[in-house]
Design a protein around this motif. Structure first.
Motif, PDB file in Angstrom:
ATOM      1  N   GLN A   1      39.608  -1.100  -8.637  1.00  0.00           N
ATOM      2  CA  GLN A   1      38.482  -1.905  -8.179  1.00  0.00           C
ATOM      3  C   GLN A   1      38.676  -3.378  -8.489  1.00  0.00           C
ATOM      4  N   SER A   2      39.428  -3.715  -9.538  1.00  0.00           N
ATOM      5  CA  SER A   2      39.653  -5.115  -9.860  1.00  0.00           C
ATOM      6  C   SER A   2      40.357  -5.838  -8.725  1.00  0.00           C
ATOM      7  N   GLU A   3      41.154  -5.097  -7.944  1.00  0.00           N
ATOM      8  CA  GLU A   3      41.859  -5.708  -6.827  1.00  0.00           C
ATOM      9  C   GLU A   3      41.114  -5.516  -5.510  1.00  0.00           C
ATOM     10  N   GLU A   4      40.050  -4.702  -5.520  1.00  0.00           N
ATOM     11  CA  GLU A   4      39.293  -4.440  -4.303  1.00  0.00           C
ATOM     12  C   GLU A   4      37.987  -5.223  -4.250  1.00  0.00           C
ATOM     13  N   LEU A   5      37.383  -5.501  -5.387  1.00  0.00           N
ATOM     14  CA  LEU A   5      36.078  -6.143  -5.388  1.00  0.00           C
ATOM     15  C   LEU A   5      36.231  -7.659  -5.243  1.00  0.00           C
TER      16      LEU A   5
END
Length: 323
Positions: free
Chosen positions: A115-119
Motif C-alpha cells: 500500500q505504501s507504493e499504491e496510496l
C-alpha cells in the motif's frame, strides 16, 4: 501561504489515478480551505514571523473524498524546488512571499509495503508523471528525486531509518485508521519526533484518514483523542490543526431520506461529484454491515458489527487489578 499553494497546484499538477487521470486539477472549496489553513504562517513582527503555524495536521473525511490525492498534491508541492510552500520574505503589504524547500526529504507512509507504493506515493508518481513539471523529476518505482538530486520522496511502510529519518522536511501518513500494529504506531511516533530536527526547513506532518473504529487503538483514534483533549483545554498545543467532518446525530438512518441527508452532510462539497444514490443504495442490502457503512460513508466513530463487544465500554467498566 495557502492561496499561493492552491494556485501552484492548479497551474502545475493534475489528477491522479481514476476517472480524471491526467486532467487539470479541479479542487473543491473545502480542500482549498484546508490548504489555506495548513499553510498559515506567523505574521511579520511576530517572534516566529514567517514560520509555519501548524507543525502537525490531521484530516478526517469520509471514504471516496480524494484524501490520498490531496496528500499527493501537497507532497508534490513540498518536493518541487520552486513551489511556494515556505515563507522566504515579505512583499510591500506584509504578505508572505513563497519559495521552495532546500533539499527536501519526504517519506510517504502507509500500513503495508504494497500500500505504501499504491496510496499516496502511487498517486504522486502518476500526478508528477502527467504534470507540467514532470521534467523537473527523476520518477522511480520506490523514490522520486529532483533532477539535480537535491531532494526526494520515498514510499515507506515503517519508520524512516536513522540515516534518512533526521532529514525529514514533510511526512505524509495515509489511511491512519488502519495503523494498529506496533510497528506502525512506532513509525508514527518516530515520524513526529523527526519533525523538529530540521528547524530551518520548518518541517511538518500530515495525517489523512477516514473515521477510525473505536477501541482498535489505531493512530487515527489516538490522534482524534489527542485533538479532543486540545479542544477541551486539557492539553495546550497551538501547533496542531485537526479537521473532522461527519454526519450529525439527528439523521434517522431507518429512512431513505435520513440516510441521504446524512451522506450529503458527511460529504460536504464532495457530494457534487459523488454517486450519492449509489452510496445510499448500499443501506438497502439486508446483509450489509450497517456499522461499517456508517463509519466509512458518514465518517462516524462506530464499532464494526463483527466485534464481540464494545471495546470502549469494556474500558469504562473494567476494574484495575481484577482478573
Amino acid at each position: 501561504m495557502g492561496g499561493q499553494v492552491v494556485a501552484w497546484i492548479k497551474e502545475n499538477l493534475c489528477h491522479g489515478p481514476g476517472d480524471l487521470r491526467g486532467e487539470p486539477v479541479r479542487m473543491d472549496t473545502e480542500k482549498e480551505a484546508l490548504i489555506w489553513r495548513m499553510f498559515e504562517v506567523w505574521p511579520r513582527g511576530h517572534l516566529e514571523a514567517g514560520r509555519r503555524r501548524f507543525k502537525r495536521v490531521a484530516i478526517s473525511l469520509r471514504k471516496g473524498s480524494s484524501k490520498t490525492e490531496l496528500l499527493a498534491w501537497i507532497a508534490a508541492a513540498e518536493l518541487h524546488a520552486d513551489a511556494p510552500v515556505r515563507c522566504v520574505g515579505w512583499d510591500g503589504h506584509d504578505n508572505p512571499i513563497g519559495g521552495g524547500v532546500t533539499d527536501p526529504y519526504i517519506p510517504l507512509l502507509a500500513y503495508t509495503e504494497e500500500q505504501s507504493e499504491e496510496l499516496a506515493y502511487g498517486a504522486l508518481r502518476v500526478i508528477l508523471g502527467y504534470s507540467r513539471v514532470a521534467h523537473d523529476f527523476d520518477i522511480g518505482i520506490e523514490r522520486i528525486m529532483r533532477v539535480g538530486g537535491d531532494g526526494k520522496a520515498v514510499a515507506l511502510a515503517t519508520a524512516p531509518d536513522a540515516r534518512d529519518g533526521a532529514r525529514t522536511t514533510f511526512v505524509g501518513q495515509d489511511e491512519t485508521h488502519r495503523w494498529t500494529l506496533p510497528r506502525l504506531k512506532m513509525a508514527h511516533r518516530v515520524s513526529l519526533a523527526n519533525i523538529p530536527k530540521r528547524k530551518l526547513a520548518d518541517a511538518w506532518s500530515l495525517e489523512i484518514t477516514t473515521a477510525p473504529a473505536p477501541g482498535e487503538g489505531s493512530v487515527a483514534e489516538d490522534t482524534m483523542d489527542y485533538a479532543r483533549q486540545v479542544a477541551d483545554g486539557k492539553i495546550k498545543d497551538a501547533r496542531l490543526f485537526f479537521f473532522h467532518r461527519q454526519a450529525s446525530d439527528h439523521h434517522d438512518l431507518s429512512t431513505p431520506e435520513g440516510i441521504r441527508a446524512a451522506v450529503l452532510e458527511a460529504s460536504g462539497p464532495v457530494a457534487e461529484w459523488s454517486d450519492i444514490d449509489g452510496i445510499c443504495e448500499q443501506w438497502r442490502d439486508p446483509t450489509a454491515d450497517r456499522a461499517y457503512l456508517e463509519r466509512v460513508w458518514l465518517n462516524r466513530l462506530v464499532r464494526s458489527a463483527d466485534r464481540a463487544f464494545e471495546a470502549t465500554k469494556w474500558a469504562d467498566l473494567k476494574r484495575e487489578g481484577y482478573p
